[in-house]
Design a protein around this motif. Sequence first.
Motif, PDB file in Angstrom:
ATOM      1  N   LEU A   4       0.902  -1.174  -0.059  1.00  0.00           N
ATOM      2  CA  LEU A   4      -0.030  -0.126  -0.041  1.00  0.00           C
ATOM      3  C   LEU A   4       0.916   1.365  -0.033  1.00  0.00           C
ATOM      4  O   LEU A   4       0.659   2.340  -0.650  1.00  0.00           O
ATOM      5  CB  LEU A   4      -0.975  -0.046   1.136  1.00  0.00           C
ATOM      6  N   GLU A   5       1.934   1.195   0.651  1.00  0.00           N
ATOM      7  CA  GLU A   5       2.814   2.395   0.856  1.00  0.00           C
ATOM      8  C   GLU A   5       3.440   2.597  -0.716  1.00  0.00           C
ATOM      9  O   GLU A   5       3.529   3.774  -1.011  1.00  0.00           O
ATOM     10  CB  GLU A   5       4.060   2.266   1.782  1.00  0.00           C
ATOM     11  N   LEU A   6       4.114   1.556  -1.059  1.00  0.00           N
ATOM     12  CA  LEU A   6       4.359   1.587  -2.635  1.00  0.00           C
ATOM     13  C   LEU A   6       3.530   2.085  -3.560  1.00  0.00           C
ATOM     14  O   LEU A   6       3.699   2.898  -4.425  1.00  0.00           O
ATOM     15  CB  LEU A   6       5.203   0.406  -2.998  1.00  0.00           C
ATOM     16  N   TYR A  12       1.626   9.063  -6.617  1.00  0.00           N
ATOM     17  CA  TYR A  12       2.182  10.474  -6.280  1.00  0.00           C
ATOM     18  C   TYR A  12       3.021  10.797  -7.296  1.00  0.00           C
ATOM     19  O   TYR A  12       3.172  11.699  -7.927  1.00  0.00           O
ATOM     20  CB  TYR A  12       2.582  10.660  -4.948  1.00  0.00           C
ATOM     21  N   VAL A  13       4.091   9.962  -7.623  1.00  0.00           N
ATOM     22  CA  VAL A  13       5.131  10.108  -8.727  1.00  0.00           C
ATOM     23  C   VAL A  13       4.497  10.217 -10.224  1.00  0.00           C
ATOM     24  O   VAL A  13       5.190  11.185 -10.857  1.00  0.00           O
ATOM     25  CB  VAL A  13       6.399   8.715  -8.540  1.00  0.00           C
ATOM     26  N   ALA A  49      -6.511   4.660   0.741  1.00  0.00           N
ATOM     27  CA  ALA A  49      -6.488   3.143   1.188  1.00  0.00           C
ATOM     28  C   ALA A  49      -5.314   3.033   2.287  1.00  0.00           C
ATOM     29  O   ALA A  49      -5.348   2.004   2.959  1.00  0.00           O
ATOM     30  CB  ALA A  49      -5.977   2.505   0.034  1.00  0.00           C
ATOM     31  N   LEU A  50      -4.255   3.764   2.233  1.00  0.00           N
ATOM     32  CA  LEU A  50      -3.136   3.661   3.074  1.00  0.00           C
ATOM     33  C   LEU A  50      -3.482   4.329   4.435  1.00  0.00           C
ATOM     34  O   LEU A  50      -2.848   3.907   5.444  1.00  0.00           O
ATOM     35  CB  LEU A  50      -1.751   4.371   2.451  1.00  0.00           C
ATOM     36  N   GLY A  51      -4.538   5.249   4.682  1.00  0.00           N
ATOM     37  CA  GLY A  51      -4.855   5.848   5.739  1.00  0.00           C
ATOM     38  C   GLY A  51      -3.888   7.149   6.046  1.00  0.00           C
ATOM     39  O   GLY A  51      -3.708   7.412   7.279  1.00  0.00           O
ATOM     40  N   VAL A  63       7.683   8.738  -0.303  1.00  0.00           N
ATOM     41  CA  VAL A  63       7.971   9.171  -1.789  1.00  0.00           C
ATOM     42  C   VAL A  63       9.503   9.206  -1.956  1.00  0.00           C
ATOM     43  O   VAL A  63      10.051   9.014  -2.867  1.00  0.00           O
ATOM     44  CB  VAL A  63       7.215  10.439  -2.204  1.00  0.00           C
ATOM     45  N   THR A  64       9.852   9.872  -1.121  1.00  0.00           N
ATOM     46  CA  THR A  64      11.453  10.225  -1.019  1.00  0.00           C
ATOM     47  C   THR A  64      12.288   8.871  -0.956  1.00  0.00           C
ATOM     48  O   THR A  64      13.343   8.923  -1.690  1.00  0.00           O
ATOM     49  CB  THR A  64      12.002  11.029   0.058  1.00  0.00           C
TER      50      THR A  64
END
Length: 76
Positions: A4-6, A12-13, A49-51, A63-64
Amino acid sequence: MTDLELAAAQAYVRLLSATRAVLDDGERPATALALLTAPMTEADEALDALGMAGNEAAFFSLVTRLQPVPYDDRPT
């Protein structure tokens, strides 16, 4: 990084890339918002979804990790 983080960082990218492409095209400023609707929706849904909606500091850290900011592009 979790799936989910990925997904959120990648969305965003993609939004950043689409935004840059639209804004670099000086011929289409009036249509820019319409061209960005899909990437903005994708990024919003991934954040939900990630909260992480509303937690920009943690999100930008992800993102970084995915795409580090080149030294020359960092704000001063």
